[in-house]
Motif scaffolding. Structure first.
Motif, PDB file in Angstrom:
ATOM      1  N   PHE A 288      -1.470  -7.548 -22.036  1.00  0.00           N
ATOM      2  CA  PHE A 288      -0.296  -8.176 -22.660  1.00  0.00           C
ATOM      3  C   PHE A 288      -0.449  -9.691 -22.720  1.00  0.00           C
ATOM      4  O   PHE A 288      -0.174 -10.309 -23.755  1.00  0.00           O
ATOM      5  CB  PHE A 288       0.996  -7.808 -21.912  1.00  0.00           C
ATOM      6  N   VAL A 289      -0.888 -10.298 -21.639  1.00  0.00           N
ATOM      7  CA  VAL A 289      -1.062 -11.757 -21.627  1.00  0.00           C
ATOM      8  C   VAL A 289      -2.174 -12.160 -22.586  1.00  0.00           C
ATOM      9  O   VAL A 289      -2.037 -13.127 -23.354  1.00  0.00           O
ATOM     10  CB  VAL A 289      -1.348 -12.257 -20.185  1.00  0.00           C
ATOM     11  N   GLY A 290      -3.276 -11.410 -22.569  1.00  0.00           N
ATOM     12  CA  GLY A 290      -4.380 -11.726 -23.471  1.00  0.00           C
ATOM     13  C   GLY A 290      -3.995 -11.622 -24.929  1.00  0.00           C
ATOM     14  O   GLY A 290      -4.359 -12.468 -25.753  1.00  0.00           O
ATOM     15  N   VAL A 291      -3.246 -10.595 -25.268  1.00  0.00           N
ATOM     16  CA  VAL A 291      -2.794 -10.432 -26.650  1.00  0.00           C
ATOM     17  C   VAL A 291      -1.829 -11.543 -27.034  1.00  0.00           C
ATOM     18  O   VAL A 291      -1.908 -12.102 -28.133  1.00  0.00           O
ATOM     19  CB  VAL A 291      -2.148  -9.037 -26.835  1.00  0.00           C
ATOM     20  N   ALA A 292      -0.918 -11.880 -26.139  1.00  0.00           N
ATOM     21  CA  ALA A 292       0.069 -12.917 -26.445  1.00  0.00           C
ATOM     22  C   ALA A 292      -0.603 -14.274 -26.672  1.00  0.00           C
ATOM     23  O   ALA A 292      -0.175 -15.043 -27.551  1.00  0.00           O
ATOM     24  CB  ALA A 292       1.088 -13.026 -25.321  1.00  0.00           C
ATOM     25  N   LEU A 293      -1.653 -14.552 -25.905  1.00  0.00           N
ATOM     26  CA  LEU A 293      -2.323 -15.849 -26.035  1.00  0.00           C
ATOM     27  C   LEU A 293      -3.361 -15.868 -27.154  1.00  0.00           C
ATOM     28  O   LEU A 293      -3.570 -16.895 -27.795  1.00  0.00           O
ATOM     29  CB  LEU A 293      -2.989 -16.227 -24.714  1.00  0.00           C
ATOM     30  N   SER A 294      -4.010 -14.753 -27.401  1.00  0.00           N
ATOM     31  CA  SER A 294      -5.111 -14.723 -28.371  1.00  0.00           C
ATOM     32  C   SER A 294      -4.664 -14.437 -29.803  1.00  0.00           C
ATOM     33  O   SER A 294      -5.305 -14.884 -30.751  1.00  0.00           O
ATOM     34  CB  SER A 294      -6.132 -13.665 -27.964  1.00  0.00           C
ATOM     35  N   TYR A 295      -3.623 -13.656 -29.961  1.00  0.00           N
ATOM     36  CA  TYR A 295      -3.187 -13.245 -31.292  1.00  0.00           C
ATOM     37  C   TYR A 295      -1.709 -13.565 -31.490  1.00  0.00           C
ATOM     38  O   TYR A 295      -0.857 -12.674 -31.472  1.00  0.00           O
ATOM     39  CB  TYR A 295      -3.424 -11.744 -31.495  1.00  0.00           C
ATOM     40  N   PRO A 296      -1.384 -14.816 -31.725  1.00  0.00           N
ATOM     41  CA  PRO A 296       0.034 -15.179 -31.850  1.00  0.00           C
ATOM     42  C   PRO A 296       0.697 -14.634 -33.114  1.00  0.00           C
ATOM     43  O   PRO A 296       1.920 -14.587 -33.192  1.00  0.00           O
ATOM     44  CB  PRO A 296       0.013 -16.712 -31.864  1.00  0.00           C
ATOM     45  N   ASP A 297      -0.101 -14.180 -34.099  1.00  0.00           N
ATOM     46  CA  ASP A 297       0.505 -13.680 -35.336  1.00  0.00           C
ATOM     47  C   ASP A 297       0.867 -12.199 -35.291  1.00  0.00           C
ATOM     48  O   ASP A 297       1.451 -11.686 -36.234  1.00  0.00           O
ATOM     49  CB  ASP A 297      -0.430 -13.958 -36.520  1.00  0.00           C
ATOM     50  N   LEU A 298       0.547 -11.514 -34.215  1.00  0.00           N
ATOM     51  CA  LEU A 298       0.916 -10.098 -34.111  1.00  0.00           C
ATOM     52  C   LEU A 298       2.436  -9.955 -34.039  1.00  0.00           C
ATOM     53  O   LEU A 298       3.139 -10.820 -33.516  1.00  0.00           O
ATOM     54  CB  LEU A 298       0.294  -9.444 -32.880  1.00  0.00           C
ATOM     55  N   GLN A 299       2.913  -8.846 -34.544  1.00  0.00           N
ATOM     56  CA  GLN A 299       4.342  -8.558 -34.522  1.00  0.00           C
ATOM     57  C   GLN A 299       4.677  -7.789 -33.246  1.00  0.00           C
ATOM     58  O   GLN A 299       4.089  -6.749 -32.965  1.00  0.00           O
ATOM     59  CB  GLN A 299       4.738  -7.732 -35.756  1.00  0.00           C
ATOM     60  N   TRP A 300       5.626  -8.299 -32.481  1.00  0.00           N
ATOM     61  CA  TRP A 300       5.925  -7.710 -31.170  1.00  0.00           C
ATOM     62  C   TRP A 300       6.738  -6.430 -31.262  1.00  0.00           C
ATOM     63  O   TRP A 300       6.631  -5.565 -30.395  1.00  0.00           O
ATOM     64  CB  TRP A 300       6.630  -8.736 -30.273  1.00  0.00           C
ATOM     65  N   ILE A 301       7.548  -6.291 -32.274  1.00  0.00           N
ATOM     66  CA  ILE A 301       8.362  -5.077 -32.392  1.00  0.00           C
ATOM     67  C   ILE A 301       7.481  -3.838 -32.565  1.00  0.00           C
ATOM     68  O   ILE A 301       7.613  -2.863 -31.799  1.00  0.00           O
ATOM     69  CB  ILE A 301       9.406  -5.199 -33.527  1.00  0.00           C
ATOM     70  N   PRO A 302       6.543  -3.790 -33.521  1.00  0.00           N
ATOM     71  CA  PRO A 302       5.686  -2.599 -33.612  1.00  0.00           C
ATOM     72  C   PRO A 302       4.810  -2.414 -32.380  1.00  0.00           C
ATOM     73  O   PRO A 302       4.574  -1.279 -31.949  1.00  0.00           O
ATOM     74  CB  PRO A 302       4.818  -2.855 -34.851  1.00  0.00           C
ATOM     75  N   LEU A 303       4.359  -3.520 -31.808  1.00  0.00           N
ATOM     76  CA  LEU A 303       3.517  -3.445 -30.614  1.00  0.00           C
ATOM     77  C   LEU A 303       4.275  -2.791 -29.466  1.00  0.00           C
ATOM     78  O   LEU A 303       3.798  -1.844 -28.842  1.00  0.00           O
ATOM     79  CB  LEU A 303       3.048  -4.853 -30.221  1.00  0.00           C
ATOM     80  N   LEU A 304       5.469  -3.264 -29.189  1.00  0.00           N
ATOM     81  CA  LEU A 304       6.244  -2.740 -28.054  1.00  0.00           C
ATOM     82  C   LEU A 304       6.748  -1.324 -28.310  1.00  0.00           C
ATOM     83  O   LEU A 304       6.764  -0.494 -27.389  1.00  0.00           O
ATOM     84  CB  LEU A 304       7.405  -3.680 -27.735  1.00  0.00           C
ATOM     85  N   ILE A 305       7.144  -1.027 -29.531  1.00  0.00           N
ATOM     86  CA  ILE A 305       7.625   0.329 -29.820  1.00  0.00           C
ATOM     87  C   ILE A 305       6.492   1.339 -29.664  1.00  0.00           C
ATOM     88  O   ILE A 305       6.676   2.400 -29.053  1.00  0.00           O
ATOM     89  CB  ILE A 305       8.257   0.404 -31.228  1.00  0.00           C
ATOM     90  N   THR A 306       5.313   1.009 -30.159  1.00  0.00           N
ATOM     91  CA  THR A 306       4.174   1.913 -30.008  1.00  0.00           C
ATOM     92  C   THR A 306       3.775   2.035 -28.547  1.00  0.00           C
ATOM     93  O   THR A 306       3.425   3.124 -28.077  1.00  0.00           O
ATOM     94  CB  THR A 306       2.989   1.428 -30.861  1.00  0.00           C
ATOM     95  N   TYR A 307       3.841   0.939 -27.808  1.00  0.00           N
ATOM     96  CA  TYR A 307       3.544   0.981 -26.373  1.00  0.00           C
ATOM     97  C   TYR A 307       4.505   1.927 -25.650  1.00  0.00           C
ATOM     98  O   TYR A 307       4.085   2.764 -24.849  1.00  0.00           O
ATOM     99  CB  TYR A 307       3.629  -0.436 -25.783  1.00  0.00           C
ATOM    100  N   VAL A 308       5.782   1.826 -25.945  1.00  0.00           N
ATOM    101  CA  VAL A 308       6.777   2.691 -25.300  1.00  0.00           C
ATOM    102  C   VAL A 308       6.566   4.154 -25.706  1.00  0.00           C
ATOM    103  O   VAL A 308       6.675   5.058 -24.864  1.00  0.00           O
ATOM    104  CB  VAL A 308       8.208   2.205 -25.629  1.00  0.00           C
ATOM    105  N   VAL A 309       6.223   4.396 -26.960  1.00  0.00           N
ATOM    106  CA  VAL A 309       5.975   5.773 -27.408  1.00  0.00           C
ATOM    107  C   VAL A 309       4.788   6.372 -26.657  1.00  0.00           C
ATOM    108  O   VAL A 309       4.829   7.542 -26.250  1.00  0.00           O
ATOM    109  CB  VAL A 309       5.763   5.819 -28.938  1.00  0.00           C
TER     110      VAL A 309
END
Length: 166
Positions: free
Chosen positions: A133-154
């Motif tokens: 999570f930290v690596g993604v947040a720092l390395s890819y700031p253009d990613l969309q968090w809503i699809p990321l978190l929803i897929t993670y929860v699924v």
């Protein structure tokens, strides 16, 4: 008129009760087979790799859903975000399954070593999840968090499905 009770048998002491509760019976192979035959579902287990495969499938399903219904359609940042969220969900679980698989292959298994494997596996799983999570947040700031978190929860909810399958 109240009758006097005869001499009552002495009550067992706490120590005797504890010893009685701690005693156990070892079943033979034949007795275990009979027991398993009467209630097969109580003795069934599910492979952790089946759950991880389900998590990978759900990651792909969510990525397809995000690429179909998000704007713009097709492979976009929403699709990649869903893939990353799913990866953060199933990769640490795969590491935990590998750790437990290594622990089961040990020659001298003891309850303490198996407990140590579970604790170290869970620590590894949590540490890798946080690092991803930290690596993604720092390395890819253009990613969309809503699809990321929803897929993670699924992908995390796939563990619940395993209870229903069992």
């Amino acid at each position: 008129m109240i009758h006097k009770k005869e001499h009552l048998a002495p009550k067992p002491s706490w120590q005797e009760l504890d010893e009685e509760a701690d005693s156990f019976r070892t079943y033979s192979r034949e007795e275990m087979e009979v027991l398993k035959g009467t209630n097969r579902s109580a003795f069934s287990s599910m492979s952790p790799w089946a759950i991880i495969l389900l998590q990978v499938i759900m990651t792909l399903v969510m990525a397809v859903a995000w690429s179909t219904f998000a704007n713009p359609r097709g492979l976009s940042v929403y699709t990649y975000s869903a893939f990353v969220g799913g990866f953060i969900g199933f990769f640490p679980a795969a590491l935990f399954a590998l750790r437990m698989g290594l622990a089961n292959k040990q020659k001298n298994k003891s309850p303490g070593s198996l407990l140590a494997a579970v604790v170290s596996g869970e620590f590894l799983k949590i540490a890798v999840t946080i690092a991803l999570f930290v690596g993604v947040a720092l390395s890819y700031p253009d990613l969309q968090w809503i699809p990321l978190l929803i897929t993670y929860v699924v992908t995390l909810k796939c563990y619940w499905l395993a209870w229903f399958w069992r």
